[in-house]
Design a protein around this motif. Sequence first.
Motif, PDB file in Angstrom:
ATOM      1  N   LEU A 176       0.799  -1.228   0.000  1.00  0.00           N
ATOM      2  CA  LEU A 176       0.000   0.000   0.000  1.00  0.00           C
ATOM      3  C   LEU A 176       0.835   1.283   0.000  1.00  0.00           C
ATOM      4  O   LEU A 176       0.528   2.217  -0.748  1.00  0.00           O
ATOM      5  CB  LEU A 176      -0.975  -0.001   1.185  1.00  0.00           C
ATOM      6  CG  LEU A 176      -2.090  -1.049   1.128  1.00  0.00           C
ATOM      7  CD1 LEU A 176      -3.020  -0.907   2.323  1.00  0.00           C
ATOM      8  CD2 LEU A 176      -2.886  -0.931  -0.173  1.00  0.00           C
ATOM      9  N   PRO A 177       1.913   1.388   0.803  1.00  0.00           N
ATOM     10  CA  PRO A 177       2.719   2.620   0.745  1.00  0.00           C
ATOM     11  C   PRO A 177       3.266   2.907  -0.645  1.00  0.00           C
ATOM     12  O   PRO A 177       3.226   4.053  -1.119  1.00  0.00           O
ATOM     13  CB  PRO A 177       3.843   2.348   1.755  1.00  0.00           C
ATOM     14  CG  PRO A 177       3.266   1.360   2.702  1.00  0.00           C
ATOM     15  CD  PRO A 177       2.388   0.490   1.871  1.00  0.00           C
ATOM     16  N   SER A 178       3.735   1.867  -1.319  1.00  0.00           N
ATOM     17  CA  SER A 178       4.296   2.077  -2.662  1.00  0.00           C
ATOM     18  C   SER A 178       3.195   2.424  -3.667  1.00  0.00           C
ATOM     19  O   SER A 178       3.422   3.183  -4.614  1.00  0.00           O
ATOM     20  CB  SER A 178       5.066   0.835  -3.124  1.00  0.00           C
ATOM     21  OG  SER A 178       4.224  -0.297  -3.169  1.00  0.00           O
ATOM     22  N   VAL A 179       1.989   1.877  -3.447  1.00  0.00           N
ATOM     23  CA  VAL A 179       0.863   2.196  -4.333  1.00  0.00           C
ATOM     24  C   VAL A 179       0.510   3.672  -4.229  1.00  0.00           C
ATOM     25  O   VAL A 179       0.336   4.366  -5.249  1.00  0.00           O
ATOM     26  CB  VAL A 179      -0.366   1.316  -3.987  1.00  0.00           C
ATOM     27  CG1 VAL A 179      -1.646   1.912  -4.593  1.00  0.00           C
ATOM     28  CG2 VAL A 179      -0.160  -0.102  -4.495  1.00  0.00           C
ATOM     29  N   PHE A 180       0.410   4.192  -3.001  1.00  0.00           N
ATOM     30  CA  PHE A 180       0.058   5.611  -2.833  1.00  0.00           C
ATOM     31  C   PHE A 180       1.183   6.527  -3.319  1.00  0.00           C
ATOM     32  O   PHE A 180       0.916   7.604  -3.870  1.00  0.00           O
ATOM     33  CB  PHE A 180      -0.296   5.897  -1.376  1.00  0.00           C
ATOM     34  CG  PHE A 180      -1.636   5.347  -0.974  1.00  0.00           C
ATOM     35  CD1 PHE A 180      -2.807   5.927  -1.449  1.00  0.00           C
ATOM     36  CD2 PHE A 180      -1.752   4.234  -0.154  1.00  0.00           C
ATOM     37  CE1 PHE A 180      -4.057   5.420  -1.109  1.00  0.00           C
ATOM     38  CE2 PHE A 180      -2.988   3.706   0.193  1.00  0.00           C
ATOM     39  CZ  PHE A 180      -4.141   4.302  -0.283  1.00  0.00           C
ATOM     40  N   MET A 181       2.415   6.105  -3.152  1.00  0.00           N
ATOM     41  CA  MET A 181       3.537   6.883  -3.680  1.00  0.00           C
ATOM     42  C   MET A 181       3.486   6.907  -5.215  1.00  0.00           C
ATOM     43  O   MET A 181       3.769   7.936  -5.846  1.00  0.00           O
ATOM     44  CB  MET A 181       4.861   6.286  -3.205  1.00  0.00           C
ATOM     45  CG  MET A 181       5.190   6.583  -1.748  1.00  0.00           C
ATOM     46  SD  MET A 181       5.296   8.381  -1.411  1.00  0.00           S
ATOM     47  CE  MET A 181       6.686   8.829  -2.439  1.00  0.00           C
ATOM     48  N   MET A 182       3.111   5.783  -5.806  1.00  0.00           N
ATOM     49  CA  MET A 182       2.995   5.699  -7.260  1.00  0.00           C
ATOM     50  C   MET A 182       1.915   6.646  -7.771  1.00  0.00           C
ATOM     51  O   MET A 182       2.088   7.330  -8.781  1.00  0.00           O
ATOM     52  CB  MET A 182       2.651   4.258  -7.648  1.00  0.00           C
ATOM     53  CG  MET A 182       2.700   3.971  -9.144  1.00  0.00           C
ATOM     54  SD  MET A 182       1.917   2.370  -9.556  1.00  0.00           S
ATOM     55  CE  MET A 182       2.621   1.308  -8.299  1.00  0.00           C
ATOM     56  N   ILE A 183       0.788   6.707  -7.046  1.00  0.00           N
ATOM     57  CA  ILE A 183      -0.305   7.606  -7.442  1.00  0.00           C
ATOM     58  C   ILE A 183       0.157   9.056  -7.405  1.00  0.00           C
ATOM     59  O   ILE A 183      -0.065   9.825  -8.353  1.00  0.00           O
ATOM     60  CB  ILE A 183      -1.522   7.396  -6.515  1.00  0.00           C
ATOM     61  CG1 ILE A 183      -2.174   6.039  -6.784  1.00  0.00           C
ATOM     62  CG2 ILE A 183      -2.550   8.522  -6.702  1.00  0.00           C
ATOM     63  CD1 ILE A 183      -3.251   5.664  -5.780  1.00  0.00           C
ATOM     64  N   LEU A 184       0.811   9.451  -6.315  1.00  0.00           N
ATOM     65  CA  LEU A 184       1.266  10.842  -6.177  1.00  0.00           C
ATOM     66  C   LEU A 184       2.352  11.190  -7.176  1.00  0.00           C
ATOM     67  O   LEU A 184       2.350  12.277  -7.775  1.00  0.00           O
ATOM     68  CB  LEU A 184       1.764  11.080  -4.748  1.00  0.00           C
ATOM     69  CG  LEU A 184       0.697  11.006  -3.652  1.00  0.00           C
ATOM     70  CD1 LEU A 184       1.332  11.108  -2.274  1.00  0.00           C
ATOM     71  CD2 LEU A 184      -0.343  12.108  -3.842  1.00  0.00           C
ATOM     72  N   LYS A 185       3.291  10.279  -7.374  1.00  0.00           N
ATOM     73  CA  LYS A 185       4.395  10.534  -8.302  1.00  0.00           C
ATOM     74  C   LYS A 185       3.885  10.723  -9.727  1.00  0.00           C
ATOM     75  O   LYS A 185       4.297  11.639 -10.442  1.00  0.00           O
ATOM     76  CB  LYS A 185       5.400   9.383  -8.246  1.00  0.00           C
ATOM     77  CG  LYS A 185       6.611   9.579  -9.161  1.00  0.00           C
ATOM     78  CD  LYS A 185       7.562   8.389  -9.041  1.00  0.00           C
ATOM     79  CE  LYS A 185       8.741   8.548 -10.000  1.00  0.00           C
ATOM     80  NZ  LYS A 185       9.662   7.381  -9.921  1.00  0.00           N
ATOM     81  N   ASN A 186       2.966   9.844 -10.148  1.00  0.00           N
ATOM     82  CA  ASN A 186       2.459   9.909 -11.515  1.00  0.00           C
ATOM     83  C   ASN A 186       1.476  11.051 -11.730  1.00  0.00           C
ATOM     84  O   ASN A 186       1.251  11.467 -12.858  1.00  0.00           O
ATOM     85  CB  ASN A 186       1.798   8.583 -11.889  1.00  0.00           C
ATOM     86  CG  ASN A 186       2.807   7.505 -12.229  1.00  0.00           C
ATOM     87  OD1 ASN A 186       3.218   7.357 -13.369  1.00  0.00           O
ATOM     88  ND2 ASN A 186       3.229   6.758 -11.223  1.00  0.00           N
TER      89      ASN A 186
END
Length: 467
Positions: free
Chosen positions: A237-247
């Motif tokens: 989940l942390p990497s998923v939310f980071m992916m959303i914000l980064k993209n």
Amino acid sequence: MIDKVLGTINDFMYTYLLIFLLAGAGVYFTVRTRFVQLRRIGDVPAILKEKSQNEQGEKSVSSFQALMISTASRVGTGNIAGIATALAAGGPGAVFWMWLMAVIGGASAFVESTLAQIYKVKDGSSFRGGPSYYIEQALHSRKWGVVFSLTLIACFAYGFNGLQAYNISSALPYYIQNYSNTVWPAVVGGILAGLTALVIFGGVHRIGFITSVIVPVMALGYIAIGFYMALKNFSQLPSVFMMILKNAFNVDAIAGGFAGSAVVLGIKRGLFSNEAGMGSAPNASASAQVSHPAKQGLVQVLSVFIDTLVICSTTAVILLVSGVQGGKGVLDGIPFVQAAFQTGMGEWGIHFITVAIFFFAFSSLIGNYYYAESNIRFIRNSKIVVNIFRFTCLGAIFLGAQADFSTVWNLADILMGCMAMINIVAIVFLSDTAVKTLEDYEHQRMQGKDPVFHSKDVGIEHTDCWK
């Protein structure tokens, strides 16, 4: 050729017009109402508990039922197929822009639904209202009211309902080989049209009852599955939310093609899903019996938040933690979701999402039809006209089950955009009325009263139900 033309119009509308109109209106209403969508959201549970009856003591559509009718339209396959389409074409960053537009759009939802309550009209023991009614009564333009009604009818009765039928149909190729070249799409269209007919010929009270049962059950079941998959993949989940914000803020991707960027696709699919500012939910809001228009405005804020911040987020998390890679024209829409569920939950996950798609889409067919009928009655309140219209709606559902992916999405987007542009201009002009109504509601709340609205106390004219 038709699909190419629709695609060009679609890209132009959202890239150069609607993004700025929707975001600008949402920010404007947020400032004018002092973040009403966040400040007063705590009032909603008490409002939903209020029982409703008309002047004769007969039961009428309650605030909760009106919420369920609007949520039935919002919470449809857009929450599943729409999110999958946005992620496949725009990447994970699209989810951030959906979230942002839901929070900002909550203020637009409050304004349009409050106005619908103020300018609603009596229809026997029920109420009707929506943008066409406040355009006619408050802006004194029946012509533009009719234009809005025509765009809504085209959008919901034919565009959106054709799309909902298509999304149900698109879940079946997994079970039937060479599905599109068989008789099954026509069979599915016929079944859907028949089931819809059983409900829509029963009137608004049956619609309210059906949606108040189906919507909570299917939404809670879907959220529970999403919660299970999120817990199962908690470490991701942390990497998923980071992916959303980064993209979401990928400048190179945006510069490479703004029309297909996460920003545009997130806002487009977010609007399709939560409908904030589009002018659809006010048709349901107007049907409720409440003591103050602002109450139903606040209820519709909750509907937007349920739709996007809860259910759309559930779909996004399921897709992103699954590890399945979607792609435009490769793995898109319902097949993308089915593949993600199969990865996370095994074979039965596909069966679950197929059933969920049916119930989500069917409730949307009912909610969408209610909006369209209200606007048909605005143009001409004739039993013969309404019955003819009902059969054309059933025809759109039948044909939608046999349609093409890009054509149905492009047509729905364009019709949705036309509606939104007319409605947003109208509610901006009428924002003073909505703000005065909110101030009246808050003033009574500060005095410890259960707010009751009288139009003359606020200086509002041309109201049939609040004198």
